[in-house]
Design an enzyme around this catalytic site. Structure first.
Site, PDB file in Angstrom:
ATOM      1  N   CYS A   1      -2.413  -0.210   7.364  1.00 44.39           N
ATOM      2  CA  CYS A   1      -1.613   1.006   7.259  1.00 44.39           C
ATOM      3  C   CYS A   1      -1.677   1.840   8.528  1.00 44.39           C
ATOM      4  O   CYS A   1      -0.669   2.400   8.963  1.00 44.39           O
ATOM      5  CB  CYS A   1      -2.072   1.813   6.049  1.00 44.39           C
ATOM      6  SG  CYS A   1      -1.743   0.963   4.489  1.00 44.39           S
TER       7      CYS A   1
ATOM      8  N   HIS B   1       0.856  -1.184   0.000  1.00 43.04           N
ATOM      9  CA  HIS B   1       0.000   0.000   0.000  1.00 43.04           C
ATOM     10  C   HIS B   1       0.898   1.241   0.000  1.00 43.04           C
ATOM     11  O   HIS B   1       2.050   1.196   0.466  1.00 43.04           O
ATOM     12  CB  HIS B   1      -0.881   0.028   1.239  1.00 43.04           C
ATOM     13  CG  HIS B   1      -1.971  -0.995   1.237  1.00 43.04           C
ATOM     14  ND1 HIS B   1      -3.122  -0.851   1.972  1.00 43.04           N
ATOM     15  CD2 HIS B   1      -2.089  -2.185   0.596  1.00 43.04           C
ATOM     16  CE1 HIS B   1      -3.910  -1.891   1.788  1.00 43.04           C
ATOM     17  NE2 HIS B   1      -3.289  -2.727   0.958  1.00 43.04           N
TER      18      HIS B   1
ATOM     19  N   GLU C   1       1.017   3.893   1.832  1.00 44.71           N
ATOM     20  CA  GLU C   1       1.526   4.310   3.137  1.00 44.71           C
ATOM     21  C   GLU C   1       2.673   3.421   3.594  1.00 44.71           C
ATOM     22  O   GLU C   1       3.699   3.916   4.087  1.00 44.71           O
ATOM     23  CB  GLU C   1       0.418   4.247   4.201  1.00 44.71           C
ATOM     24  CG  GLU C   1      -0.790   5.096   3.901  1.00 44.71           C
ATOM     25  CD  GLU C   1      -1.912   4.334   3.204  1.00 44.71           C
ATOM     26  OE1 GLU C   1      -3.079   4.590   3.535  1.00 44.71           O
ATOM     27  OE2 GLU C   1      -1.627   3.508   2.325  1.00 44.71           O
TER      28      GLU C   1
ATOM     29  N   CYS D   1      -6.180   2.144   5.783  1.00 43.78           N
ATOM     30  CA  CYS D   1      -6.860   0.917   6.220  1.00 43.78           C
ATOM     31  C   CYS D   1      -6.263   0.486   7.566  1.00 43.78           C
ATOM     32  O   CYS D   1      -5.342   1.125   8.081  1.00 43.78           O
ATOM     33  CB  CYS D   1      -6.673  -0.183   5.176  1.00 43.78           C
ATOM     34  SG  CYS D   1      -4.969  -0.796   5.058  1.00 43.78           S
TER      35      CYS D   1
END
Length: 148
Positions: free
Chosen positions: A88, A55, A57, A85
């Site tokens: 993260c 992801h 992040e 999410c």
């Protein structure tokens, strides 16, 4: 946030591959140091790399930790185009990031106030400052265009 939007749309080059040619959800993240300098960027690379943890992040945190030589990123600010999410958000807490700024809210998986609020959970030993909905219309438009 404008820089994070730029990263979301153009993506960082990965080797000689243009990350925008891959069907990853266009989420961009920028990690800034305590003095405001840009330390690292990340764009979703799950499809590109086959890594479910890639992801935006997480990639920005990994690259920032590599650049600084330390996993504790206290004093740093992460700006991301979509509400983090749970994975993260957990990584942001564990990395001791001081401030999280995000654009679009994510009511299905968001963990910074929408569905859960991992970032501000009082049971955790670290809670960053959180600013959500920054340039929300622009960040949401990029995501809506992708899913059309």
């Amino acid at each position: 946030m404008r820089r994070a939007l730029e990263v979301a749309v153009t993506g960082p080059p990965v080797d000689d591959t243009d990350a925008t040619d891959v069907d990853d959800v266009p989420v961009g993240a920028v990690l800034y140091g305590p003095d405001g300098t840009e330390l690292a960027i990340g764009r979703n690379e799950r499809e590109l790399t086959g890594d479910p943890t890639a992801h935006a992040e997480v990639l920005a945190l990994r690259r920032g930790a590599e650049r600084t030589g330390r996993w504790r990123l206290d004093g740093c600010t992460l700006v991301v185009t979509l509400e983090p999410c749970t994975m993260c958000a957990g990584a942001l807490v564990l990395a001791r990031v001081s401030t999280v700024v995000f654009g679009a809210w994510e009511p299905k998986t968001g963990a910074a106030g929408s569905l859960w609020d991992v970032l501000r959970d009082r049971r955790l030993n670290h809670r960053p400052e959180v600013y959500g909905g920054v340039l929300e219309a622009e960040t949401a438009a990029v995501l809506r265009a992708f899913f059309r």
